[in-house]
Design a protein around this motif. Sequence first.
Motif, PDB file in Angstrom:
ATOM      1  N   MET A   1      48.723  47.844  33.709  1.00 42.75           N
ATOM      2  CA  MET A   1      47.902  47.972  34.619  1.00 42.75           C
ATOM      3  C   MET A   1      48.436  47.940  36.135  1.00 42.75           C
ATOM      4  O   MET A   1      49.207  47.074  36.364  1.00 42.75           O
ATOM      5  CB  MET A   1      46.835  46.830  34.744  1.00 42.75           C
ATOM      6  CG  MET A   1      45.440  47.161  35.767  1.00 42.75           C
ATOM      7  SD  MET A   1      44.416  45.435  35.762  1.00 42.75           S
ATOM      8  CE  MET A   1      43.164  46.313  34.510  1.00 42.75           C
ATOM      9  N   ILE A   2      47.929  48.908  36.836  1.00 45.87           N
ATOM     10  CA  ILE A   2      48.650  49.173  38.262  1.00 45.87           C
ATOM     11  C   ILE A   2      47.626  48.834  39.401  1.00 45.87           C
ATOM     12  O   ILE A   2      46.566  49.819  39.374  1.00 45.87           O
ATOM     13  CB  ILE A   2      49.464  50.489  38.151  1.00 45.87           C
ATOM     14  CG1 ILE A   2      50.204  50.635  37.207  1.00 45.87           C
ATOM     15  CG2 ILE A   2      49.978  50.826  39.578  1.00 45.87           C
ATOM     16  CD1 ILE A   2      51.014  52.045  37.109  1.00 45.87           C
TER      17      ILE A   2
ATOM     18  N   PHE B   1      49.183  35.664  45.372  1.00 42.12           N
ATOM     19  CA  PHE B   1      49.780  37.012  45.258  1.00 42.12           C
ATOM     20  C   PHE B   1      51.508  36.735  45.536  1.00 42.12           C
ATOM     21  O   PHE B   1      52.132  37.819  45.827  1.00 42.12           O
ATOM     22  CB  PHE B   1      49.322  38.241  46.101  1.00 42.12           C
ATOM     23  CG  PHE B   1      48.047  38.550  45.606  1.00 42.12           C
ATOM     24  CD1 PHE B   1      47.780  39.458  44.521  1.00 42.12           C
ATOM     25  CD2 PHE B   1      47.051  37.948  45.944  1.00 42.12           C
ATOM     26  CE1 PHE B   1      46.607  39.554  44.062  1.00 42.12           C
ATOM     27  CE2 PHE B   1      45.612  38.399  45.534  1.00 42.12           C
ATOM     28  CZ  PHE B   1      45.715  39.152  44.479  1.00 42.12           C
TER      29      PHE B   1
ATOM     30  N   ASP C   1      35.335  47.645  41.076  1.00 40.07           N
ATOM     31  CA  ASP C   1      35.239  46.405  41.728  1.00 40.07           C
ATOM     32  C   ASP C   1      34.550  45.139  40.994  1.00 40.07           C
ATOM     33  O   ASP C   1      33.720  45.507  40.051  1.00 40.07           O
ATOM     34  CB  ASP C   1      34.605  46.545  42.858  1.00 40.07           C
ATOM     35  CG  ASP C   1      34.999  45.934  44.101  1.00 40.07           C
ATOM     36  OD1 ASP C   1      35.372  46.733  44.980  1.00 40.07           O
ATOM     37  OD2 ASP C   1      35.041  44.677  44.102  1.00 40.07           O
TER      38      ASP C   1
HETATM   39  C1  LIG Z   1      42.727  43.042  47.951  1.00 37.78           C
HETATM   40  C2  LIG Z   1      42.728  42.595  46.225  1.00 37.78           C
HETATM   41  C3  LIG Z   1      41.714  42.627  45.760  1.00 37.78           C
HETATM   42  C4  LIG Z   1      41.481  42.425  44.440  1.00 37.78           C
HETATM   43  N1  LIG Z   1      40.304  42.636  43.721  1.00 37.78           N
HETATM   44  C5  LIG Z   1      40.118  42.330  42.310  1.00 37.78           C
HETATM   45  C6  LIG Z   1      39.049  42.505  41.468  1.00 37.78           C
HETATM   46  O1  LIG Z   1      38.038  42.597  42.112  1.00 37.78           O
HETATM   47  N2  LIG Z   1      39.013  42.231  40.314  1.00 37.78           N
HETATM   48  C7  LIG Z   1      40.222  41.803  39.757  1.00 37.78           C
HETATM   49  O2  LIG Z   1      40.181  41.657  38.371  1.00 37.78           O
HETATM   50  N3  LIG Z   1      41.364  41.791  40.437  1.00 37.78           N
HETATM   51  C8  LIG Z   1      41.561  42.069  41.671  1.00 37.78           C
HETATM   52  N4  LIG Z   1      42.341  42.099  42.239  1.00 37.78           N
HETATM   53  C9  LIG Z   1      43.827  41.642  41.428  1.00 37.78           C
HETATM   54  C10 LIG Z   1      44.371  43.114  41.066  1.00 37.78           C
HETATM   55  O3  LIG Z   1      43.605  43.741  40.090  1.00 37.78           O
HETATM   56  C11 LIG Z   1      45.905  42.919  40.202  1.00 37.78           C
HETATM   57  O4  LIG Z   1      45.616  41.886  39.260  1.00 37.78           O
HETATM   58  C12 LIG Z   1      46.955  42.342  41.301  1.00 37.78           C
HETATM   59  O5  LIG Z   1      46.812  43.001  42.575  1.00 37.78           O
HETATM   60  C13 LIG Z   1      48.195  42.235  40.716  1.00 37.78           C
HETATM   61  O6  LIG Z   1      48.826  43.777  40.383  1.00 37.78           O
HETATM   62  P1  LIG Z   1      49.209  44.776  41.473  1.00 37.78           P
HETATM   63  O7  LIG Z   1      50.787  44.104  41.939  1.00 37.78           O
HETATM   64  O8  LIG Z   1      49.551  46.048  40.636  1.00 37.78           O
HETATM   65  O9  LIG Z   1      48.633  45.059  42.612  1.00 37.78           O
HETATM   66  C14 LIG Z   1      42.741  42.338  43.524  1.00 37.78           C
HETATM   67  C15 LIG Z   1      43.942  42.140  44.170  1.00 37.78           C
HETATM   68  C16 LIG Z   1      43.890  42.553  45.570  1.00 37.78           C
HETATM   69  C17 LIG Z   1      45.341  42.672  46.442  1.00 37.78           C
END
Ligand SMILES: Cc1cc2nc3c(=O)[nH]c(=O)nc-3n(C[C@H](O)[C@H](O)[C@H](O)COP(=O)(O)O)c2cc1C
Length: 370
Positions: free
Chosen positions: A250-251, A192, A50
Amino acid sequence: MLAAALQLRAPSGSVSLGSNLLLAPIAGWCELAWRITARSCGGVGLACTDLLSPTGLICGSEASYDLARTHDLDQPICMQLYGGDPETLADGARWCADHGATVVDINMGCPVDKVCKKDGGSKLMCDVPNTFRIFEAVRRALPDSIPLTAKMRLGWDEAAYEQGVPEALAVGLCERGAALITVHGRTTEQRFKGQCRREGIRRVVDAVGESTGRYDGTPAGGVPVIGNGDIKQPSDVIGMMRDTGCAGVMIGRGSFGNPWIFREAWALQHGTDPAEVAPTQDERLDTIKAYFDRMIEFRSEHHAMHVIRQKISWLGKTINAGHCRQLKDDVRTAKTPADVHAAIQRWRARRPDRAEQAADRSTDPAAAAP
Ligand SMILES: Cc1cc2nc3c(=O)[nH]c(=O)nc-3n(C[C@H](O)[C@H](O)[C@H](O)COP(=O)(O)O)c2cc1C
């Protein structure tokens, strides 16, 4: 499709990742117990903590320590820092190096007010020269053996995107020793919403490739760029790599209920049908139980009960195609860890329905044997 594990170069030496698939930092979803659980499902090349507050780490805040806690089974581990003050970030990076980080990352993409108000997260994309100074200070503070990386978005807003801020930032960071750049294919203003824009990630991949040489996994190759955003199934990983030319993916949210997505996507990159490595229903249940038990081991019963009640809906999504209401209800109303174990056991012991048996037959080679 050529699937390559990744090499992250540090000033002296390099760190090898077992796959080019990264478990995203997601606040609330990447504590130690979940990282080990996702790793145990296979295919995770690097997992990230985190967001960590450098001040919290240096002052010994218990909350920061909980977020930064790692373990032998949690390797290689990337610790992610946020903030906008070079000296504080440098101190935080030194703390991470002293406490088991394999890689340190600076967050340059978080859109949350609390983080941006302290000039951290996405704010770092707004004053690029200052961000370069910060990056240099952190690089200097870290031991030469530890790679420093950055995670960013496609700029703060549309104007920044059009002006080429993401490319300029990524290239400048690579010139200053970044070992890897992750790009979430949205601007900060988008948060998002909308779809991940792969053409924006492609622009960063091309710019970094032109500046450092295209990443090819060899010592002479350039800096790897990781594509991030909206990966929901293994085939999305192939699409992201094809459309952007990124070296890895990255996922985040796509792994909430499906930590097997990494091994399935890794298999697919090697030409294997993901169905052949998909988990059986028993493995899915074992994974939920192991995650719960790890939360007790690394945190507390209270924490584990709180989190499992919150997350059982996500975790149940792939159990019997999400039709596991009894399991979800039993876990949500559980009063003790023994109740959670009993709920999982009860669900396991019930007669599986036909769809579940068919799913298991198609994924479990033993079940398919005559
Ligand atoms: C609830 C939540 C918390 C997140 N916390 C972080 C974080 O602490 N650090 C970070 O670099 N990105 C954070 N992100 C962004 C994710 O790492 C990622 O970039 C984003 O969700 C898009 O990827 P995904 O579609 O695979 O989820 C967060 C996203 C969400 C939805």
